[in-house]
Structures are given as structure tokens and as C-alpha cells.
Design a protein around this motif. Structure first.
Motif, PDB file in Angstrom:
ATOM      1  N   PHE A 228       0.849  -1.177   0.000  1.00 50.47           N
ATOM      2  CA  PHE A 228       0.000   0.000   0.000  1.00 50.47           C
ATOM      3  C   PHE A 228       0.891   1.235   0.000  1.00 50.47           C
ATOM      4  CE2 PHE A 228      -2.464  -3.179   2.599  1.00 50.47           C
ATOM      5  CZ  PHE A 228      -3.194  -3.636   1.519  1.00 50.47           C
ATOM      6  N   PRO A 229       0.850   2.030  -1.075  1.00 47.72           N
ATOM      7  CA  PRO A 229       1.835   3.113  -1.212  1.00 47.72           C
ATOM      8  C   PRO A 229       1.664   4.224  -0.185  1.00 47.72           C
ATOM      9  CG  PRO A 229       0.216   3.202  -2.992  1.00 47.72           C
ATOM     10  CD  PRO A 229      -0.057   1.942  -2.226  1.00 47.72           C
ATOM     11  N   HIS A 230       0.462   4.343   0.401  1.00 50.89           N
ATOM     12  CA  HIS A 230       0.228   5.449   1.325  1.00 50.89           C
ATOM     13  C   HIS A 230       0.518   5.058   2.775  1.00 50.89           C
ATOM     14  CE1 HIS A 230      -3.331   2.998   1.196  1.00 50.89           C
ATOM     15  NE2 HIS A 230      -3.754   3.541   2.304  1.00 50.89           N
ATOM     16  N   MET A 231       0.990   3.824   2.987  1.00 49.51           N
ATOM     17  CA  MET A 231       1.286   3.402   4.350  1.00 49.51           C
ATOM     18  C   MET A 231       2.781   3.130   4.482  1.00 49.51           C
ATOM     19  SD  MET A 231      -1.603   0.625   5.201  1.00 49.51           S
ATOM     20  CE  MET A 231      -3.335   0.937   4.970  1.00 49.51           C
ATOM     21  N   THR A 232       3.296   3.319   5.703  1.00 50.79           N
ATOM     22  CA  THR A 232       4.696   3.000   5.935  1.00 50.79           C
ATOM     23  C   THR A 232       4.867   1.489   5.945  1.00 50.79           C
ATOM     24  OG1 THR A 232       4.340   2.914   8.286  1.00 50.79           O
ATOM     25  CG2 THR A 232       5.032   5.028   7.383  1.00 50.79           C
ATOM     26  N   VAL A 233       6.100   1.067   6.043  1.00 49.89           N
ATOM     27  CA  VAL A 233       6.392  -0.357   6.115  1.00 49.89           C
ATOM     28  C   VAL A 233       5.636  -0.989   7.279  1.00 49.89           C
ATOM     29  CG1 VAL A 233       8.205  -2.003   6.679  1.00 49.89           C
ATOM     30  CG2 VAL A 233       8.607  -0.252   4.944  1.00 49.89           C
TER      31      VAL A 233
ATOM     32  N   LEU B 295      -5.634  -9.952   3.144  1.00 48.93           N
ATOM     33  CA  LEU B 295      -5.146  -9.821   4.512  1.00 48.93           C
ATOM     34  C   LEU B 295      -6.283  -9.809   5.521  1.00 48.93           C
ATOM     35  CD1 LEU B 295      -2.378  -7.250   3.726  1.00 48.93           C
ATOM     36  CD2 LEU B 295      -2.026  -9.542   4.617  1.00 48.93           C
ATOM     37  N   GLY B 296      -7.503 -10.033   5.046  1.00 49.04           N
ATOM     38  CA  GLY B 296      -8.608 -10.207   5.970  1.00 49.04           C
ATOM     39  C   GLY B 296      -9.524  -9.013   6.106  1.00 49.04           C
ATOM     40  N   ALA B 297      -9.299  -7.950   5.317  1.00 45.56           N
ATOM     41  CA  ALA B 297     -10.136  -6.762   5.461  1.00 45.56           C
ATOM     42  C   ALA B 297     -11.508  -6.995   4.828  1.00 45.56           C
ATOM     43  CB  ALA B 297      -9.463  -5.566   4.794  1.00 45.56           C
ATOM     44  N   THR B 298     -12.521  -6.304   5.363  1.00 47.91           N
ATOM     45  CA  THR B 298     -13.853  -6.364   4.761  1.00 47.91           C
ATOM     46  C   THR B 298     -13.932  -5.326   3.645  1.00 47.91           C
ATOM     47  OG1 THR B 298     -14.680  -4.675   6.242  1.00 47.91           O
ATOM     48  CG2 THR B 298     -14.867  -6.955   6.987  1.00 47.91           C
ATOM     49  N   GLY B 299     -15.059  -5.327   2.951  1.00 44.52           N
ATOM     50  CA  GLY B 299     -15.253  -4.345   1.885  1.00 44.52           C
ATOM     51  C   GLY B 299     -15.150  -2.918   2.398  1.00 44.52           C
ATOM     52  N   TRP B 300     -15.799  -2.642   3.537  1.00 46.82           N
ATOM     53  CA  TRP B 300     -15.734  -1.299   4.120  1.00 46.82           C
ATOM     54  C   TRP B 300     -14.310  -0.909   4.442  1.00 46.82           C
ATOM     55  CZ3 TRP B 300     -18.828   2.465   3.806  1.00 46.82           C
ATOM     56  CH2 TRP B 300     -20.216   2.295   3.856  1.00 46.82           C
ATOM     57  N   GLN B 301     -13.621  -1.825   5.142  1.00 48.52           N
ATOM     58  CA  GLN B 301     -12.241  -1.524   5.545  1.00 48.52           C
ATOM     59  C   GLN B 301     -11.385  -1.242   4.317  1.00 48.52           C
ATOM     60  OE1 GLN B 301     -11.686  -5.096   7.853  1.00 48.52           O
ATOM     61  NE2 GLN B 301     -11.588  -3.938   9.761  1.00 48.52           N
ATOM     62  N   THR B 302     -11.570  -2.051   3.289  1.00 51.76           N
ATOM     63  CA  THR B 302     -10.790  -1.848   2.072  1.00 51.76           C
ATOM     64  C   THR B 302     -11.093  -0.492   1.460  1.00 51.76           C
ATOM     65  OG1 THR B 302     -10.834  -4.214   1.676  1.00 51.76           O
ATOM     66  CG2 THR B 302     -10.250  -2.818  -0.192  1.00 51.76           C
ATOM     67  N   PHE B 303     -12.376  -0.125   1.467  1.00 57.47           N
ATOM     68  CA  PHE B 303     -12.746   1.165   0.887  1.00 57.47           C
ATOM     69  C   PHE B 303     -12.129   2.319   1.665  1.00 57.47           C
ATOM     70  CE2 PHE B 303     -15.589   4.838   0.620  1.00 57.47           C
ATOM     71  CZ  PHE B 303     -15.491   5.083  -0.730  1.00 57.47           C
ATOM     72  N   TRP B 304     -12.325   2.313   2.985  1.00 62.74           N
ATOM     73  CA  TRP B 304     -11.857   3.448   3.787  1.00 62.74           C
ATOM     74  C   TRP B 304     -10.355   3.492   3.945  1.00 62.74           C
ATOM     75  CZ3 TRP B 304     -14.724   7.450   4.352  1.00 62.74           C
ATOM     76  CH2 TRP B 304     -16.122   7.314   4.389  1.00 62.74           C
ATOM     77  N   ARG B 305      -9.720   2.329   4.018  1.00 59.70           N
ATOM     78  CA  ARG B 305      -8.300   2.332   4.365  1.00 59.70           C
ATOM     79  C   ARG B 305      -7.364   2.187   3.181  1.00 59.70           C
ATOM     80  NH1 ARG B 305      -7.766  -0.860   9.918  1.00 59.70           N
ATOM     81  NH2 ARG B 305      -5.628  -0.222   9.491  1.00 59.70           N
ATOM     82  N   ILE B 306      -7.867   1.660   2.074  1.00 59.58           N
ATOM     83  CA  ILE B 306      -6.991   1.494   0.908  1.00 59.58           C
ATOM     84  C   ILE B 306      -7.450   2.357  -0.270  1.00 59.58           C
ATOM     85  CG2 ILE B 306      -6.010  -0.156  -0.733  1.00 59.58           C
ATOM     86  CD1 ILE B 306      -5.180  -0.576   2.185  1.00 59.58           C
ATOM     87  N   ILE B 307      -8.704   2.191  -0.680  1.00 57.53           N
ATOM     88  CA  ILE B 307      -9.130   2.882  -1.900  1.00 57.53           C
ATOM     89  C   ILE B 307      -9.170   4.394  -1.685  1.00 57.53           C
ATOM     90  CG2 ILE B 307     -10.986   3.140  -3.574  1.00 57.53           C
ATOM     91  CD1 ILE B 307     -11.708   0.242  -3.050  1.00 57.53           C
TER      92      ILE B 307
END
Ligand code: ADP
Ligand code: MG
Lengths: 367, 290, 265
Positions: free
Chosen positions: A91-96, C169-181
Motif C-alpha cells: 500500500f503506497p500510502h502506508m509506511t512499512v 489480509l482479511g479486510a472487509t469491503g468497508w475496511q478496504t474502501f476506507w483504508r486502501i481505496i
């Protein structure tokens, strides 16, 4: 962990993209704690196998069992497997440490525990100093190790690795091979490792599964695959080999002759019942490794033929001779590998030589 | 594809909502208005009220009335001229930018694009004051001895519209031309130099043909923006600078004939769509990705 | 270094000419915000800030400026939310995507007079009085394409395996949306928001057609222009120019460097 217990079983698994079949009726068992390598040329369906197991793609037919339970319909985020992606997918926006801790934090584990497990995982992959860096600030090998740590930290039952070393240069790849292997030994987790590089497969795997065109061709230890390939594809794909076509003769105990352009060659069929039961006259190949072929001397009787050396190549510890053997109209190109000697090779290009290999060092594959 | 884990009903309902919105938003706020607009062009007007009965009279009037077709045609000619002027000025500038290195290149590009973001109305006003009888242009021309006395040639007529639109729209021509020039691989130019071509030959036989797609999109861009503008002609065109956009606008103001205005818009839309399609067709770069 | 070639000098001269042409209309109001101009002659001897003082007292203009800012902010919120939703929805192949995408782009491609008039008739037919609400809708429809495209391009440059890795890594759809996308889209969303604001801030033609009694700054200026401006408008223009340049630099910051960073990963 017990290497004799099956962790994961694929039963008659098929996969099609639209109407295009990609995997045909795959059966595969992965043993608990082993390092299993899936080897095959590009496009053979290795990534697809991994994605099916990881749950990134739905099956078209068949089932996947974990400890005997069908998990074919279990969603990705519930499967106790983690993947090391080919492009690492950090994930590019997170640190290691953010990356490595992600799998724990989405499970609402306490911050303190996450922090300590992250630093443990980073120690394991020797990246303790880089915890606060961003992925863009790391080298290829370091990113690779972050991806590994991120997959390890959730303590999955199985780690899936899709050609994780493909992007690295040769030297780094060697180091990472050893590193991966040592980590696997240390944490005793099952690894399913995909590669198209057979040297990598031989060097790392407990067992290798050879794939071609959506089929599993052979599953066995590197030694079995090397010395007892069960088909022409494996015999040719896996290491350098000499293959001479012919027709099988009658079984003689643990050996069987084959009539070829080089005359009658006798090969071992030890522990290979399908070769014992194959009818006489069936097309097959005699297969023998370049290092099994040697210059014949007076006492050698069986598997003797003559040939002309057309080329000699010095390859460091060994020297490889290319030989044209047999009658002109059916000449076979063979390779012979012998240890190099400091005072130069005994062989000379253009020389006519008498060659042979021992019956127990030759084997048969059905055409 | 990736299947989301737990199918929370909230998550499912949200995704249904998004699906509905994804279709409804563009349809309601873009397609429906345009469709109503199109339908309006087939209505008539009787003493200031709209008659909701299908008729072709608006289109008949457009084609038969001696006013509309000539203005329509003149406006097209005007906007093509604007596109030509913009490209003649923008091409050398864009080419010059690509000869610069790294940071300078983008800094200067930025410099040439910033005026784009500057208040439109103010720019028109300022240009009008520059072009006017007491304006800077006349002063400069008199000082240079080109004119004996200030002229009204530059304001409140077609010339004024032409100059103002060109001035406003140059940045829109610079950007696509710059991008297409920048995409030409340097190796191609060096190869041509290696083969003994002079720099003029290299330009004429390599650079120019490869940058034509950018020129085509630039031209279509500028043309579309110019033909849709009804503020500039109204502001600097005076009485003689009558463009199609002004006529169209007046149908919704003073003339108060919405159905006829809608029919005129359909004519305008057809020209615009043609221009966009031409720009698309020739604006696709062929074989520049070596 | 050899002397520059004649062709280079020619090109540089044209570029300079273009720059002068582009900046001359900006130059006039800025100079006159500090100096008095009479009959086309600038009185350089007496710089003054009186225009700025006058501006501070011009309630009409300040009210229009406030309206513009309100409209701009509403437009930004609406267009960023719906543009991002649309981009997320149409990213990856979905039924009807190319048609609906075309529809989204129409108001941006069509001349504003057509989009504006179509909306005008639409509002009349559904019985919506012309007001700031109709202006906001008009602006949103107009800038939506830009936000949509900015976000969609970021989505497309984002590796698909990021989302897969998150689920893996075990994230739900919400978690993926808020924390990655969302974090990966945020800079594109901010960039899109700045562009949307800049476009809304200066939008004149659609606004003129759909506005009610309260008008935005460009429309106010447009109405005043027939009579000629009072000098304090020049001060406003100078301020707006500075503000615009600032926005421009900000937009470049959000849109350019991050993309480079993601390319390197
Ligand atoms: N998403 C997809 N859609 C259609 N065909 C695919 C897709 N993914 C892979 N394939 C096809 O499936 C075959 C096997 O692909 P893959 O499993 O990626 O092979 P490998 O990893 O061994 O190189 C290839 O022929 C590939 O073209
Ligand atoms: Mg693959």
C-alpha cells in the motif's frame, strides 16, 4: 506440523474465463508444512491455481478442501491464507509498519500487540530499521521482504507466493531464494511457491508440481522429477536431457529395452509400474542425462553407440560436448557433460568416439 | 472479480443505491434535459405562449428565412478563422516549449496556461479596452506610424470578435499541440538527424506529421469553444458583429421564442458534434508509441 | 555553447508574443488597481491602494463574491461525491459504461449555451424556480466530467492487486474502501475539487441562463460591464488573479507529484 497430513486438497478443479478453459480437472494435495513449488512455462495456469486457492477467483468446477472441509465458497478475507503478490501490492500510502500491521489492525487487534508483532516480523525479514519508510523509498528486494512480512504476520496456514523473485536481478534472487527457504524452515508454515524457473524450483522445493497448458503433468520431489520424469514434457522441461525415440521391447525384470536409431538401449523401469504394463512395440523415449553419458571403454557392454563430437563448450566446473550419434539419415544430437580438467579436455572437436550409459542411469518415458 | 467478504446488508443496500445513482444521475440531469430540449424544438409559439403541438415550422424558418443561414455560415467561418489564428500562434510556442529542458518546459507551459483560469468576463472587458478607440492597440499603431489616427476597426465589429476570441482561446490550442509534440520520441528525431536530414527536413517530414493529431484536437477544441460563446460577441461585437450564439441567446431573452431557440441549438449542436468527431478522428495519434 | 540558431530565436519571439498577448488583458486591470488611468494614459507617479479600500466598502460586489464562494463550495461537494461514486462504479467493466460515460461528458463537450438552455427548460418543466440551487445543479453537471475523469484515471493507475491484497489480509469491503481505496484516491479528489472550484468560480454562460435574482460574481461583473466598471473592480481582479495562481499551484501539487510517486512503487 506433519508433512504426511494433507493441508489443502484440490479435487477435479476446473477454471474457465468466459468460454476459454484455463485449468482442466486439476487434482493437487498440499501437505502441511511443506514447500511446494508450482513450476511451468508462462501461461500454463500457475497464477490461476494460486488465485483459486486464495479465493481471488471463483472455481468453475470441483472443490477445494482445507483440513477436509470444503472452502470453495469461503470469501477471500475469511481464508487463512495470505498471498505475496507478484508486484508486491504494497500500500503506497502506508509506511512499512503500516503495511505489515494491516492484517492485524483490520482484525481489531490492540495497538500494543500489533506494534510488537510488527517489529518481530520486521526483525524476521531483517527490515527493523526501515519500519517508518514508505514503499517508494525501498529497493526491490526490501519491498519483497515487506510483502513477505505482511503475509506472515497473520500466521496463515498457507502462504501463496506468485513468482515473487521474478523482478529481482540474478544475485539478489539467489540471496532471496536462500532467505525464503530459511524463513520457511524457521516458521514451519506451508509455502506454495509459483515460478517458471526450474533451477529456482529445484533449489527451493520439497516437492514440485509441473504444469503445462492447464494440466498438472507431474508432482514429486525434485529428485523424482529429475530422474523419473513421467512424460516427454517433464523430461524435456526439467533440466538438460537426451531423448531418443524408439519402440519398447519385452520387459526384462527391472529393466526394459527400447529399439532406437542408436540400436537397442536398455533402461531401468524400477518403481514405475506403468512402464512395466505398457505393451511391447509402444512408442517411447529413452532418456538419459548428459552427465550419465560417457566415453565407453572395453568392459562396457550395454547401451553402446558411436558418434562424432561437433562442439565442445567449457562451462567452468564441467565441459559439455555436443555429439551427433547414429547413422547419417537418423542422426541424433546428444549432449555429454563431464568434469573439466585443468590440463584441457580429453575430447577433441570432430573426433569420432564410442559412447555409452549405464542401464540404471537411463529411463523411459512414454511418447 | 474480488468478492467482498461479509455481505452486510448495509453494504449490499449501499451498493444498490450506488448502482441506481450511477444510472440515474447522468440520465436525469443530462439526458432528460437534452431530450426535453430536443422535443421543444418541435413546438411552436403563439403570442408569447408555447404551443405544445408537434411542428417542423422552426426548422423550416431556419432554412428559409434570409437571416439565419448566412449568420450561421458567417459564424462558422469566423470560428474556423479563430481556430487557424490560434494554431498559427500556438504551434510555434508549443514547439519552443518542447525544445526546453525539464523544469523550464513545464514552468513556461504553466505560465501560458494560467490566463485560462483568469476571470473570463474581466478578460473580455480588458481586451475591449485594449482594442478600443483610446486603447493600447491604437496607441501603439499610431506611435509606430502604421496608422495616422486611432481607428474603430478593432472594436464593435466582426474583427473585434475574431481578435478577442483568438486571444481568449490560444491556451486551449497550446496544450494539445504541446502534448502531441512531447509524445514524439526523441530517438526518432535523432535517427532522422543521423540519416543526414537537415533540421527543416526533420521538422517537415517527422515532427509536423506526427504532431498533426494534436493540431486536429486543438482546432476542434478552439472551434467548439468559439462557436458556443455568446458573451464575447455581445460584448465586443457591437451591432455589426452578429453571431449565431447571439441570435440563439436572444430567442430566450428579448425575442422570447424558446422552441425556435431550441431548434437553433440543435443546428449548433450538429455542427459541434461534427467538429468533435473530426477532431476525434484525426486527433488519434497513429504510431507515435514506438 | 554556440549562439542560438535563427529558428530558435524566431520560436522564442513568437512564444514571447503569445505570452504578452495572453497577459495583456490581465495586466490592464492590475496596473489600474494601483494607478489612476485617464484617457488611456497611466499616471505612474502616484501609486495608491484606494481601489482596495473602495472594494472593501462595495457591498454589492462582496455579496456576489460570497454567493460565488457558496456556489463553488456546494458544487465541489456535490461533484466530488458524485464524481467519485461514479468513477468507483464505472471502474472495471460494467454494463453500459461507455454510454453513460458519454452522457457524463456531454455537458462538458457541448457549448455551455446548449447545456445551460437545456437545463433552463428542464427546470421550468419540473417547476423548479431559478435560484442558487439551479445554479449549483448547473455547475455540478458542468464540472462533473472533470472530477469523474480525474478520479477514474487515478483508479486506473492504481494497481488492482492493492484491493486484492487488502481482502487477502482479511479486510472487509468497508475496511478496504476506507483504508486502501479512499486514501489512494484522496489526492486525485482534492485535485479534482480544486479544478471544480476554479471552473465554478469563473462559470458565466450557464450561470447567466439558470440564475435567479441572486447572482454570482462573473454574472454581476457581466451586468456591470455594460456600464463600465468602477475602479475598485480592478482591485478585485488583481486579488482574484493572485488567488487563481495560488489555486493553480495547489492543483499542480496535488495532481502531479503523487502520480509520479505511485509510478515508482
Ligand atoms: N482474467 C483473465 N481473463 C481471461 N484469460 C485469462 C485471465 N487470466 C489468465 N488468463 C489466461 O489463462 C491462462 C493461464 O494464465 P496464468 O494462470 O496467469 O498463467 P501463468 O501464471 O502460468 O503464466 C493464460 O492463457 C491466460 O491468458
Ligand atoms: Mg503468472
Amino acid at each position: 506440523m506433519n508433512q504426511n497430513i494433507d493441508l489443502l486438497t484440490l479435487r477435479s478443479v476446473s477454471k474457465s474465463y468466459g468460454t476459454v478453459p484455463v485449468l482442466h480437472d486439476i487434482d493437487l494435495s498440499i501437505r502441511d508444512g511443506e514447500f511446494l513449488t508450482v513450476l511451468g512455462p508462462s501461461g500454463s495456469g500457475k497464477t490461476t491455481v494460486l488465485r483459486l486457492i486464495g479465493g481471488l477467483e471463483p472455481l468453475t468446477a470441483g472443490e477445494i478442501r482445507l483440513d477436509g472441509q470444503d472452502i470453495s465458497r469461503m470469501p477471500i478475507n475469511k481464508r487463512p491464507f495470505n498471498t505475496v503478490f507478484q508486484d508486491y501490492a504494497l500500500f503506497p500510502h502506508m509506511t512499512v509498519s503500516g503495511n505489515v500491521g494491516y492484517g492485524l489492525s483490520v482484525r481489531h487487534i490492540k495497538r500494543k500487540e500489533i506494534a510488537s508483532r510488527v517489529s518481530q516480523a520486521l526483525e524476521l525479514v531483517q527490515l527493523g530499521r526501515f519500519a517508518e519508510r514508505f514503499p517508494a523509498q525501498l529497493s526491490g528486494g526490501q519491498r519483497q521482504r515487506v510483502a513477505l512480512a505482511r503475509a506472515l504476520i497473520c500466521q496463515p496456514r498457507l502462504i501463496l507466493l506468485d513468482e515473487p523473485l521474478a523482478a529481482l536481478d540474478l544475485e539478489l534472487r539467489r540471496q532471496m531464494q536462500e532467505f525464503l527457504k530459511s524463513i520457511q524452515r524457521e516458521i514451519k508454515t506451508t509455502f506454495l511457491f509459483v515460478t517458471h524457473d526450474q533451477e529456482e524450483a529445484i533449489g527451493m522445493a520439497d516437492r514440485i508440481c509441473v504444469m503445462q497448458a492447464g494440466h498438472i503433468r507431474q508432482l514429486g520431489t525434485p529428485h523424482e522429477l529429475y530422474y523419473k520424469p513421467n512424460c516427454e514434457f517433464v523430461a524435456r522441461f526439467f533440466g538438460e536431457n537426451n531423448l531418443v525415440a524408439g519402440k519398447l521391447g519385452p520387459v526384462q525384470g527391472e529393466q526394459r529395452p527400447i529399439e532406437t536409431a542408436l540400436g537397442r538401449l536398455v533402461c531401468s523401469i524400477c518403481d514405475q509400474p506403468h512402464l512395466k504394463t505398457a505393451p511391447d512395440g509402444v512408442s517411447a523415449f529413452a532418456a538419459f542425462r548428459p552427465e550419465a553419458l560417457h566415453l565407453a571403454d572395453a568392459k562396457d557392454g550395454a547401451n553402446r553407440f558411436s558418434g562424432t563430437i561437433t562442439d565442445l563448450a567449457f562451462a567452468g566446473s564441467s565441459t559439455v560436448a555436443t555429439i551427433m550419434a547414429g547413422a547419417n539419415d537418423a542422426a541424433q544430437r546428444l549432449r555429454l557433460r563431464m568434469p573439466s580438467r585443468i590440463d584441457g579436455s580429453a575430447l577433441k572437436s570432430g573426433e569420432m568416439v564410442s559412447l555409452c550409459f549405464a542401464p540404471h542411469e537411463g529411463h523411459l518415458v512414454l511418447a | 472479480m474480488s468478492r467482498a467478504g461479509s455481505t452486510h446488508s448495509a453494504e449490499g443496500r449501499l451498493s444498490q443505491l450506488v448502482t441506481v445513482l450511477a444510472f440515474a444521475l447522468p440520465v436525469i440531469f443530462v439526458l432528460v434535459p437534452l431530450a426535453i430540449f430536443l422535443v421543444y424544438s418541435f413546438f411552436g409559439v403563439d403570442q408569447g405562449t408555447i404551443v405544445y403541438a408537434p411542428t417542423l415550422s422552426n426548422y423550416v424558418r431556419f432554412f428559409t428565412d434570409p437571416i439565419f443561414l448566412p449568420v450561421f455560415w458567417n459564424t462558422i467561418v469566423l470560428c474556423v478563422s479563430v481556430a487557424v489564428i490560434c494554431i498559427l500562434l500556438a504551434y510555434p510556442a508549443a514547439y519552443f516549449l518542447t525544445t526546453l529542458k525539464g523544469r523550464w518546459r513545464y514552468a513556461l507551459l504553466m505560465l501560458l496556461l494560467v490566463p485560462l483560469l483568469m476571470s473570463y468576463v474581466i478578460k473580455i472587458y480588458a481586451i475591449r479596452s485594449i482594442l478600443g478607440l483610446n486603447g493600447f492597440l491604437n496607441k501603439a499603431l499610431v506611435a509606430l506610424g502604421i496608422l495616422d489616427q486611432p481607428s474603430t476597426l478593432f472594436v464593435f465589429n466582426m474583427n473585434a470578435i475574431l481578435l478577442t476570441l483568438s486571444l481568449l482561446l490560444i491556451p486551449f490550442a497550446i496544450l494539445p499541440i504541446f502534448l502531441s509534440l512531447e509524445r514524439i520520441p526523441q530517438t526518432l528525431l535523432r535517427a532522422s538527424d543521423d540519416l543526414g536530414a537537415s533540421s527543416l527536413q526533420t521538422f517537415l517530414r517527422i515532427t509536423l506529421p506526427l504532431s498533426l493529431p494534436g493540431v486536429a484536437s486543438a482546432a476542434s477544441f478552439v472551434f467548439v469553444l468559439a462557436i458556443g460563446d455568446f458573451l464575447t460577441p455581445q460584448m465586443v461585437g457591437g451591432i455589426s458583429g452578429f453571431t449565431f450564439g447571439r441570435i440563439l441567446y436572444s430567442q430566450f431573452g428579448t425575442a422570447y421564442n424558446w422552441p425556435f431557440g431550441a431548434a437553433l441549438s440543435v443546428a449548433l449542436a450538429i455542427v459541434v458534434i461534427c467538429a468533435i468527431l473530426v477532431g476525434e478522428r484525426f486527433g488519434r495519434s497513429r504510431g507515435t508509441s514506438v | 555553447m554556440s549562439a542560438p540558431r535563427p529558428s530558435t530565436i524566431f520560436l522564442a519571439a513568437i512564444t514571447a508574443l503569445v505570452a504578452v498577448l495572453l497577459y495583456s488583458p490581465l495586466f490592464v486591470p492590475i496596473v489600474s488597481s494601483f494607478f489612476t488611468i485617464s484617457h488611456g494614459n497611466v499616471d505612474w507617479s502616484s501609486p495608491t491602494l484606494s481601489t482596495y479600500v473602495a472594494l472593501a466598502g462595495n457591498h454589492e460586489i462582496l455579496a456576489a463574491l460570497r454567493t460565488t464562494l457558496i456556489v463553488g463550495l456546494c458544487t465541489v461537494v456535490l461533484s466530488v461525491v458524485s464524481g467519485t461514486l461514479l468513477a468507483l462504479y464505472y471502474h472495471g467493466r460494467r454494463f453500459g459504461r461507455s454510454y453513460l460515460q458519454f452522457i457524463i461528458f456531454l455537458p462538458f463537450l457541448m457549448p455551455p449555451i446548449i447545456s445551460g438552455l437545456a437545463l433552463l427548460i428542464f427546470f421550468r418543466e419540473i417547476g423548479l424556480e431559478r435560484s442558487l440551487l439551479t445554479v449549483v445543479i448547473g455547475h455540478t453537471v458542468f464540472v462533473l466530467a472533470i472530477v469523474y475523469r480525474t478520479v477514474l484515471m487515478r483508479l486506473q493507475s492504481m494497481s488492482r492487486t492493492l484491493v486484492e491484497a487488502s481482502y487477502d489480509l482479511g479486510a472487509t469491503g468497508w475496511q478496504t474502501f476506507w483504508r486502501i481505496i479512499l486514501p489512494n484516491l484522496s489526492s486525485a479528489m482534492v485535485g479534482g475539487a480544486i479544478l471544480a472550484f476554479a471552473l465554478s468560480f469563473d462559470e458565466t454562460m450557464i450561470t447567466i441562463l439558470v440564475t435567479g435574482t441572486q447572482s454570482t460574481l462573473p454574472v454581476r461583473l457581466w451586468a456591470m460591464m455594460r456600464l463600465g466598471f468602477s475602479p475598485d473592480i480592478n482591485a478585485l481582479v488583481a486579488l482574484i488573479l493572485m488567488f487563481t495562481v495560488l489555486l493553480c499551484v495547489l492543483a499542480a501539487r496535488f495532481l502531479i507529484p503523487r502520480q509520479m510517486a505511485t509510478e515508482r512503487t
